[in-house]
Write an enzyme that holds these catalytic residues in place. Structure first.
Site, PDB file in Angstrom:
ATOM      1  N   GLU A 196       0.822  -1.219   0.000  1.00 54.88           N
ATOM      2  CA  GLU A 196       0.000   0.000   0.000  1.00 54.88           C
ATOM      3  C   GLU A 196       0.854   1.267   0.000  1.00 54.88           C
ATOM      4  OE1 GLU A 196      -2.783   0.322   3.257  1.00 54.88           O
ATOM      5  OE2 GLU A 196      -3.665   2.150   2.479  1.00 54.88           O
ATOM      6  N   LYS A 238      -2.329  -2.006  -3.280  1.00 55.40           N
ATOM      7  CA  LYS A 238      -3.413  -1.199  -2.683  1.00 55.40           C
ATOM      8  C   LYS A 238      -3.044   0.273  -2.831  1.00 55.40           C
ATOM      9  CE  LYS A 238      -5.990  -0.381   1.570  1.00 55.40           C
ATOM     10  NZ  LYS A 238      -6.657  -0.981   2.713  1.00 55.40           N
TER      11      LYS A 238
HETATM   12  P1  13P Z   1      -9.359   4.067   3.956  1.00 53.02           P
HETATM   13  O1  13P Z   1     -10.161   3.242   2.985  1.00 53.02           O
HETATM   14  O2  13P Z   1     -10.163   4.643   5.058  1.00 53.02           O
HETATM   15  O3  13P Z   1      -8.483   5.060   3.256  1.00 53.02           O
HETATM   16  O4  13P Z   1      -8.360   3.085   4.688  1.00 53.02           O
HETATM   17  C1  13P Z   1      -7.749   2.086   3.976  1.00 53.02           C
HETATM   18  C2  13P Z   1      -6.546   1.679   4.671  1.00 53.02           C
HETATM   19  O5  13P Z   1      -6.328   0.518   4.897  1.00 53.02           O
HETATM   20  C3  13P Z   1      -5.591   2.732   5.052  1.00 53.02           C
HETATM   21  O6  13P Z   1      -4.391   2.126   5.367  1.00 53.02           O
END
Ligand code: 13P
Length: 370
Positions: A196, A238
């Site tokens: 991510e 992600k």
């Molecule tokens: P949000 O969808 O609220 O942005 O959070 C996703 C997430 O895992 C942030 O690390």
């Protein structure tokens, strides 16, 4: 003959890990995005969870956090729309009030447990205004423990801010390197890494700037993943959607991803990043309605706020609000499953019905630039 049978696992991307682990990683990654389902992130750190509770007047206690997480994992039929949930260390060790471990409740519901394993984004020394995500120390042992507890995938979030003179090359490279080291350790342990790199929505930047930064970050991340011998078929990306600012509906996400994400990655699961639940569903829907059949990867969701927030606002720490809160959570999960098929429509928010999936139309609030 299945693809599995065609590709000798140890040869995938020149990897040197046992065939059985590679096979399991690929199977898990595929299972997480089968049947148009997606991920529910419920991995807020205690600090973040407490902040969200405080905003609604909910007590910031271990018990309140446990009760809220119980609400989520016991939502009836959640597994119809959600394939995996991302837990936080506190939560993976918790139980329902009748003593059933959350991990058992989750797996009994046909959902795969995942775990956030970074220890947070800290100020980066020498780089004012920028963050580096920590958590590599001792990670190999923690991953082994989480695997034994039942987790089959993990998450690590890097945070990239856009501002005056930032992000710097140094910040992008340090975060990409940490993401790649984390991903390699996950695959060694048999956990699918959710990688991510989040380019934050906060700021006054334009769509073009968000696109430019996101592309650069993703190219750097995939370069480091390659150098750390991460098997792309056994990971999930992600990212943020490529957006100009919270209020503007335009985005350029698909164009940006096509430039930077290799086709071997099975799925891209977006974070919601502060968009409303409806906006996040509408944007995911617009991308799938227009491009689904032409993209190499599945476009899915791994939302926290965009699935949880309405439920949290209804619950407010009150037992009496449990069922309506669970209904709201299920509703958002169902809207996002529809969005994976291009079948979400703004009307779903009021009458609950999806539009015809074969003719999936972007919801009203969607836009042409996706
Ligand atoms: P949000 O969808 O609220 O942005 O959070 C996703 C997430 O895992 C942030 O690390």
């Amino acid at each position: 003959m299945s693809e599995m049978a065609v590709l000798p696992r140890s040869k995938v991307c020149g990897q040197r890990r046992p065939d059985t682990i590679s096979h399991e990683l690929i199977c898990t990654a595929r299972a997480l995005f089968a049947d148009d389902k997606g991920l529910l992130a419920m991995d807020e750190s205690n600090h973040t969870c407490n902040e969200r509770f405080a905003a609604l007047g909910i007590p910031q206690t271990v018990e309140a956090r446990r009760a809220y997480r119980e609400l989520i994992v016991t939502t009836p039929s959640l597994g119809d729309c959600i394939s995996g949930v991302i837990l936080y260390d506190e939560t993976i060790h918790q139980e329902k009030d009748d003593g059933t471990p959350f991990v058992k409740v989750i797996t009994d519901g046909g959902i795969i447990p995942g775990i956030k394993v970074d220890t947070g984004a800290m100020n980066m020394a020498g780089y004012p205004g920028e963050k580096i995500t920590e958590g590599l120390d001792g990670l190999r042992d923690r991953l082994k423990e989480y695997f034994e507890m039942g987790a089959r995938f993990a998450k690590w979030r890097a945070v990239i801010a856009i501002g005056d003179g930032i992000p710097s090359q140094g910040c992008i490279e340090a975060n990409a390197q940490a993401l790649a080291r984390y991903a390699a350790l996950c695959q060694e342990a048999g956990l699918v890494p959710v990688v991510e790199p989040e380019v934050l929505m906060e700021g006054e930047h334009t769509l073009g700037r968000c696109c430019e930064v996101t592309e650069k970050v993703l190219r750097t991340v995939f370069d480091r993943l390659y150098k750390q011998r991460v098997m792309l078929e056994g990971m999930i990306l992600k990212p943020n959607m490529v957006l100009p600012g919270l209020a503007c509906p335009k985005h350029a996400t698909v164009q940006c991803l096509l430039r930077a994400v290799p086709a071997a990655v099975p799925a891209i699961a977006f974070l919601s990043g502060g968009q409303s639940g409806e906006m996040a569903s509408a944007r995911l829907n617009a991308m799938n309605a227009r491009f689904k059949l032409r993209l190499p990867w599945a476009l899915a969701f791994s939302f926290a706020r965009a699935i949880q927030q309405p439920a949290l606002e209804i619950w407010r720490g009150e037992k009496a609000n449990l069922l309506p809160a669970q209904r709201a959570l299920y509703h958002r999960a169902r809207c996002n499953r529809a969005a994976r098929r291009g079948a979400y429509d703004a009307a779903m928010e009021t009458n609950g019905s999806e539009c015809n999936s074969s003719g999936g139309l972007p919801a009203k609030s969607c836009v042409s630039t996706v």
